[in-house]
Design a protein around this motif. Sequence first.
Motif, PDB file in Angstrom:
ATOM      1  N   SER A   1      -5.706  -6.379   2.065  1.00  0.00           N
ATOM      2  CA  SER A   1      -7.022  -6.123   1.466  1.00  0.00           C
ATOM      3  C   SER A   1      -7.820  -5.351   2.507  1.00  0.00           C
ATOM      4  CB  SER A   1      -7.723  -7.438   1.122  1.00  0.00           C
ATOM      5  OG  SER A   1      -8.032  -8.159   2.296  1.00  0.00           O
ATOM      6  N   SER A   2      -8.956  -4.826   2.108  1.00  0.00           N
ATOM      7  CA  SER A   2      -9.766  -4.074   3.073  1.00  0.00           C
ATOM      8  C   SER A   2     -10.233  -4.977   4.204  1.00  0.00           C
ATOM      9  CB  SER A   2     -10.948  -3.414   2.375  1.00  0.00           C
ATOM     10  OG  SER A   2     -11.702  -4.391   1.684  1.00  0.00           O
ATOM     11  N   SER A   3     -10.416  -6.256   3.927  1.00  0.00           N
ATOM     12  CA  SER A   3     -10.865  -7.176   4.975  1.00  0.00           C
ATOM     13  C   SER A   3      -9.714  -7.810   5.760  1.00  0.00           C
ATOM     14  CB  SER A   3     -11.736  -8.280   4.367  1.00  0.00           C
ATOM     15  OG  SER A   3     -10.980  -9.047   3.448  1.00  0.00           O
ATOM     16  N   ASN A   4      -8.493  -7.775   5.215  1.00  0.00           N
ATOM     17  CA  ASN A   4      -7.340  -8.356   5.905  1.00  0.00           C
ATOM     18  C   ASN A   4      -6.091  -7.513   5.650  1.00  0.00           C
ATOM     19  OD1 ASN A   4      -5.382  -9.872   7.118  1.00  0.00           O
ATOM     20  ND2 ASN A   4      -5.855 -11.771   6.054  1.00  0.00           N
TER      21      ASN A   4
ATOM     22  N   ALA B   1      -5.194  -5.350  -5.768  1.00  0.00           N
ATOM     23  CA  ALA B   1      -6.132  -6.259  -5.108  1.00  0.00           C
ATOM     24  C   ALA B   1      -5.854  -7.719  -5.442  1.00  0.00           C
ATOM     25  CB  ALA B   1      -7.560  -5.900  -5.501  1.00  0.00           C
ATOM     26  N   ASP B   2      -5.034  -7.972  -6.466  1.00  0.00           N
ATOM     27  CA  ASP B   2      -4.736  -9.337  -6.875  1.00  0.00           C
ATOM     28  C   ASP B   2      -3.218  -9.533  -6.961  1.00  0.00           C
ATOM     29  OD1 ASP B   2      -5.196 -11.943  -7.666  1.00  0.00           O
ATOM     30  OD2 ASP B   2      -5.378 -11.429  -9.774  1.00  0.00           O
TER      31      ASP B   2
ATOM     32  N   LYS C   1       0.843  -1.194   0.000  1.00  0.00           N
ATOM     33  CA  LYS C   1       0.000   0.000   0.000  1.00  0.00           C
ATOM     34  C   LYS C   1       0.876   1.240   0.000  1.00  0.00           C
ATOM     35  CE  LYS C   1      -0.427  -0.125   5.015  1.00  0.00           C
ATOM     36  NZ  LYS C   1      -1.344  -0.214   6.140  1.00  0.00           N
TER      37      LYS C   1
ATOM     38  N   LEU D   1      -4.449   0.793  -1.290  1.00  0.00           N
ATOM     39  CA  LEU D   1      -3.946  -0.534  -1.621  1.00  0.00           C
ATOM     40  C   LEU D   1      -3.397  -0.527  -3.043  1.00  0.00           C
ATOM     41  CD1 LEU D   1      -6.745  -2.788  -0.103  1.00  0.00           C
ATOM     42  CD2 LEU D   1      -4.629  -1.995   0.952  1.00  0.00           C
TER      43      LEU D   1
ATOM     44  N   SER E   1      -2.541  -9.418   5.571  1.00  0.00           N
ATOM     45  CA  SER E   1      -2.345 -10.593   4.727  1.00  0.00           C
ATOM     46  C   SER E   1      -0.940 -10.609   4.136  1.00  0.00           C
ATOM     47  CB  SER E   1      -3.383 -10.593   3.602  1.00  0.00           C
ATOM     48  OG  SER E   1      -3.186 -11.712   2.764  1.00  0.00           O
TER      49      SER E   1
END
Length: 106
Positions: free
Chosen positions: A50-53, A16-17, A7, A13, A56
Amino acid sequence: TILALGKLSDGTLLDADSDAGFYLRNYCSTPNDTSTVVAEGNTVGWTVPSSSNPNSRWDWSVNAGVERNNTRVQDQKRAVDPQLLAQAITAWEGRARAAGMVTGPR
């Protein structure tokens, strides 16, 4: 040394992949060559937030060749510390300067 925060400094970020810090893959389906396809002696910390982790990590992925004696920085369940990345860059620049590869201030 393979490090990534995943990021920007403002928290955006980057991808995303994102993929692993390093990977060894056999796309040709030829016999696995463990004598010449080797990832060895790397220091790795590859954050793929990621926004949820946000913590990671995917330091490496190996399905061909051989991985040995590689070291993960920090706890793999934590994102790479930005200060650690800054220290690694400064250390690399110092080695490059000492070897005559870089001139002038940073």
